[in-house]
Scaffold this active site. Structure first.
Site, short mmCIF file in Angstrom:
data_model
loop_
_atom_site.label_atom_id
_atom_site.label_comp_id
_atom_site.label_asym_id
_atom_site.label_seq_id
_atom_site.Cartn_x
_atom_site.Cartn_y
_atom_site.Cartn_z
N HIS A 71 0.67 -0.69 -0.11
CA HIS A 71 -0.28 0.22 0.35
C HIS A 71 0.95 0.82 0.03
O HIS A 71 1.27 2.11 0.76
CB HIS A 71 -1.07 0.51 1.19
CG HIS A 71 -2.34 0.88 1.45
ND1 HIS A 71 -1.60 2.36 1.28
CD2 HIS A 71 -2.92 0.66 1.69
CE1 HIS A 71 -3.21 2.69 1.50
NE2 HIS A 71 -3.84 2.07 1.94
N GLU A 98 -0.75 0.88 -5.14
CA GLU A 98 -0.89 0.26 -4.16
C GLU A 98 -0.72 -1.13 -5.42
O GLU A 98 -1.62 -1.08 -6.16
CB GLU A 98 -2.00 -0.30 -3.41
CG GLU A 98 -1.98 1.20 -2.08
CD GLU A 98 -3.44 1.02 -1.47
OE1 GLU A 98 -3.86 0.00 -1.51
OE2 GLU A 98 -3.64 2.09 -1.76
O1 LIG Z 1 -7.09 4.15 7.25
P1 LIG Z 1 -5.93 2.94 5.97
O2 LIG Z 1 -6.65 1.57 7.13
O3 LIG Z 1 -4.69 2.70 6.58
O4 LIG Z 1 -6.42 2.62 5.01
C1 LIG Z 1 -6.74 3.61 4.29
C2 LIG Z 1 -6.83 3.59 2.54
O5 LIG Z 1 -6.37 1.78 2.66
C3 LIG Z 1 -6.56 1.98 0.78
O6 LIG Z 1 -6.22 2.64 -0.07
C4 LIG Z 1 -8.41 1.89 0.13
O7 LIG Z 1 -8.92 1.18 -0.93
C5 LIG Z 1 -9.45 3.22 1.68
O8 LIG Z 1 -10.63 2.45 1.27
C6 LIG Z 1 -8.75 3.18 2.61
O9 LIG Z 1 -8.95 4.36 3.21
#
Ligand SMILES: O=P(O)(O)OC[C@H]1O[C@H](O)[C@H](O)[C@@H](O)[C@@H]1O
Length: 295
Positions: free
Chosen positions: A161, A264
């Site tokens: 990510h 990602e």
């Molecule tokens: O805030 P986190 O749990 O780290 O997630 C952060 C982000 O991750 C990904 O990119 C998902 O597609 C998003 O929907 C999410 O908000």
């Protein structure tokens, strides 16, 4: 084939996170023990290429290492064994909340996570996961290797990510997603097709691109700056929280949505099924695109 530089490594910390610093004459990276999460990468031009929130949560010196920690906001979190909240497990899985064991640093830094009592409370399976981080003069590669060490099959989803640092999101574009199907998480995962050659970001973007090109290009102020490539992972997620969602994130300054873009390498739409002893590999690499200098 390019040569992997086996430079030096040392135990170090960054923003209070313990980890390993990899360094070569020309480039460096820092990998936190928590989550085997790369938090910094500087290639030959010395510019930081990964975004790390200055107010991130996470496990710092003195915190209890036997427990799940808050996620570190930035760098390249490893999401495993579940992507986001698409399943019953912890959001993005437990791998980013646990300390991984550092194994070696030549030619790459390797970190290992295997099931234990705590992981089995969340997910009743036996696994061995490894992250290998390799540094070249103008490239960073992060590889995830997963093996089923148990006696029954299981499946997983996940992602590398990566939070790329950008100077100004309003002058940032992503090239390579033309005519690609995506699920739009800002609209209940409705499926759409991107028509534009260049994706520009001026508000929340949260898309799972299905089987996109394996090579994307980040453009800043109209110039290509980073080539982002992936192997093994079938999908690519592009995420920026935009101004409103960013204000709601307690571990990120309100204005920092303008300084980052997540690209990602992900496995979302089709979970990977591993039978006993089967293994899977996926990787993401970022390569600095150097501008030709006049004269
Ligand atoms: O805030 P986190 O749990 O780290 O997630 C952060 C982000 O991750 C990904 O990119 C998902 O597609 C998003 O929907 C999410 O908000």
């Amino acid at each position: 084939m390019s040569l992997v530089i086996s430079g030096t490594f040392s135990h170090d910390s960054l923003q209070g996170f313990a980890g390993i610093r990899l360094a070569d004459r020309a480039s460096s990276a820092f990998v936190a023990r928590q989550g085997a999460q790369v938090l910094s990468w500087k290639a030959v031009d010395g510019k930081e290429r990964l975004y790390l929130s200055p107010i991130s949560g996470g496990r710092r010196a003195g915190d209890d290492a036997a427990r799940l920690a808050a996620a570190i906001r930035g760098g390249s979190p490893v999401c495993f064994p579940q992507f986001s909240d698409r399943g019953p497990l912890l959001k993005h899985g437990f791998a980013r909340a646990l300390d991984w064991r550092h194994e070696s640093a030549s030619p790459s830094a390797r970190f290992v996570l295997a099931d234990d009592e705590l992981t089995r409370q969340h997910w009743p399976h036996s696994f061995h996961a490894e992250i290998a981080v390799s540094l070249e003069a103008d490239r960073l590669t992060i590889a995830l290797h997963v093996r089923n060490t148990g006696e029954s099959p299981w499946s997983f989803t996940g992602a590398l990510h990566t939070y790329l640092a950008v100077d100004d999101i309003l002058r940032t574009q992503v090239q390579g997603l033309e005519n690609t199907r995506y699920q739009d998480a800002t609209a209940g995962n409705v499926e759409r097709v991107q028509q534009q050659a260049l994706l520009a970001i001026d508000a929340e973007v949260d898309r799972v691109y299905l089987a996109p090109s394996k090579k994307l290009m980040l453009l800043e102020a109209g110039q290509p700056t980073l080539a982002v490539e992936q192997e093994g992972f079938e999908d690519t997620v592009v995420w920026n929280p935009g101004p409103e969602k960013c204000r709601a994130l307690k571990d990120m300054p309100d204005e920092d949505w303008k300084r980052m873009l997540c690209i990602e390498a992900a496995q979302v739409a089709r979970p990977v099924l591993l039978l006993p002893s089967q293994e899977w590999r996926g990787s993401q690499s970022m390569r600095l695109v150097r501008q030709a200098t006049a004269g």
